[in-house]
Design an enzyme around this catalytic site. Sequence first.
Site, short mmCIF file in Angstrom:
data_model
loop_
_atom_site.label_atom_id
_atom_site.label_comp_id
_atom_site.label_asym_id
_atom_site.label_seq_id
_atom_site.Cartn_x
_atom_site.Cartn_y
_atom_site.Cartn_z
N LYS A 152 0.27 0.36 -2.54
CA LYS A 152 1.13 0.73 -1.41
C LYS A 152 0.33 0.72 -0.10
CE LYS A 152 3.23 4.90 -1.51
NZ LYS A 152 2.91 5.68 -0.28
N ARG A 158 -0.59 -2.21 5.12
CA ARG A 158 -1.57 -2.78 6.06
C ARG A 158 -1.45 -4.30 6.11
NH1 ARG A 158 -3.05 2.08 4.29
NH2 ARG A 158 -4.58 3.38 5.39
N GLY A 163 5.45 8.33 5.12
CA GLY A 163 4.49 8.89 6.07
C GLY A 163 3.48 7.84 6.53
N ARG A 211 7.39 16.56 7.77
CA ARG A 211 5.94 16.37 7.69
C ARG A 211 5.28 16.41 9.07
NH1 ARG A 211 4.65 11.74 3.50
NH2 ARG A 211 2.59 12.72 3.68
N SER A 269 -8.09 12.36 6.42
CA SER A 269 -6.85 11.61 6.33
C SER A 269 -7.06 10.15 6.71
CB SER A 269 -5.79 12.23 7.24
OG SER A 269 -4.73 11.32 7.41
N ASP A 284 -3.41 11.45 -4.08
CA ASP A 284 -2.02 11.26 -4.52
C ASP A 284 -1.85 11.46 -6.03
OD1 ASP A 284 -1.22 10.67 -1.94
OD2 ASP A 284 -1.52 8.51 -2.18
N LYS A 310 2.46 16.82 1.77
CA LYS A 310 2.79 15.46 1.32
C LYS A 310 4.32 15.32 1.31
CE LYS A 310 -1.38 13.91 0.79
NZ LYS A 310 -1.85 12.87 1.70
N ARG A 354 3.34 19.80 -2.88
CA ARG A 354 3.06 19.41 -4.28
C ARG A 354 2.39 20.52 -5.09
NH1 ARG A 354 1.53 13.01 -3.16
NH2 ARG A 354 3.71 12.35 -3.19
N ARG A 364 6.29 11.10 -6.53
CA ARG A 364 5.21 11.42 -7.49
C ARG A 364 5.52 12.68 -8.30
NH1 ARG A 364 1.96 7.28 -6.12
NH2 ARG A 364 1.60 6.96 -3.89
#
Length: 446
Positions: free
Chosen positions: A26, A31, A99, A127, A172, A325, A352, A356, A404
Amino acid sequence: MTMIARNMLFEPGAPLRGTVSVPGDKSISHRSLMLSALAVGESRVSGLLEGEDVLATAGAMRALGAQIERSADGVWHIHGVGVGSLVQPTTALDMGNSGTSTRLLMGLLASHALTATFIGDASLSKRPMGRVTAPLGLMGAQFMTSPGERLPLTMRGIVPAVPIEYRLPVASAQVKSAVLLAGLNAPGITRVIEPVPTRDHSERMLKGFGVDLRVETETDGTRIISVRGEAELRPQTLVVPGDPSSAAFPIVAALITPGSDVTVTNVGMNPTRTGIFRMLQAMGADLTITNEREVGGEPVADLVARHSTLTGIDVPPDIAPSMIDEFPIFFVAAAHAQGITRTSGLDELRVKESDRLALMAHGLARIGASVEEREDGLIITGHGGDPLGGGNSAPTIAAELDHRIAMSFAIAGLNTRGGLIIDDMSPVATSFPGFVELLSGLRGAA
Ligand code: S3P
């Protein structure tokens, strides 16, 4: 993204056996589209993740002037417009659940003279965006956000943007990438100082597109990434490897389900992503890495996972960025291990696609796992490999628009007496189209 309520029961059955591959990575897919849109000429991308998050990026890049088509052979063709030449979008950019699309695009647009509005689904709209509006504001971009620096937001980019030196206050890759992408159209050198290394796909790919980008690593591990602005990107032919974050689901499923033996081929093995595999091996997983090779500038391998007796471990907090993740599915593995698994330093998991830590603690407790929720991690006392559950009826787990969480509990359900129901599996389409079919294929192949 259209959300369709889709309850689904996951329950014990046949072991998982066979060889599968998972969809494209992903992070690299996002990108690929963004950088190709900034190169003058045609780039080709194969193996692109055709999930909703990446399609949101494709839609946005089209709205910003790039031509993007998929040919019948599954190859994506992107005709880029060049750095500085993105056009004013005529409608709001709908980022759905993503995000990564939002934060990276905010970076890209910060150094373009245009105004853009970002909207997203209920999860994305909760978020925090302050982590990107802060550095991009220092570069001269302006933002009008919803309360709490959230979406919907409207931004106005600036030319020339001010190149900055920015020390990341939070580990990040999205923030790092937003600043680097903004730097592409700023005069001079933009620098990001990264005290804790995060995924380095932006750095690798920007270099691949011909950008003057340098990385220095200090003795304490701090990385200083410098990008020279007013860059010219050359079109590329890219191959996206399979997503290690997606591979983690069938791998953990095999490790905790008796009789299982699963091979996942073509898995991206960039060391900034593979903490999950190292931690599973540290727990005693029968997880073999074979056929290691390089594809499109990224290490790739095939992984073989067999049912294993796992032992609880203490997860060092500094490994967190390389498996950020994967904690939801890792917690499921921990609930099936012998002994205690302790995690800490995971505050980021609370912001996230969902909180989570809270959702995993709550859901695992509902299926009978022993979990203690701390502010920055979970402490899980495993069942030693026995199935969880055992209540009178299958509990329903709310995935709260988090792909997820949905996939992690789907795997847990395969080892929960009486099974469990996920209230809505549709968010899985953001990152792992075909997840349910892949699981049933592996069980049918037994
Ligand atoms: C990503 C970075 C990570 C990760 C996300 C993808 C990226 O987010 O959780 O799924 O592609 O840069 P953070 O930068 O918020 O840690």
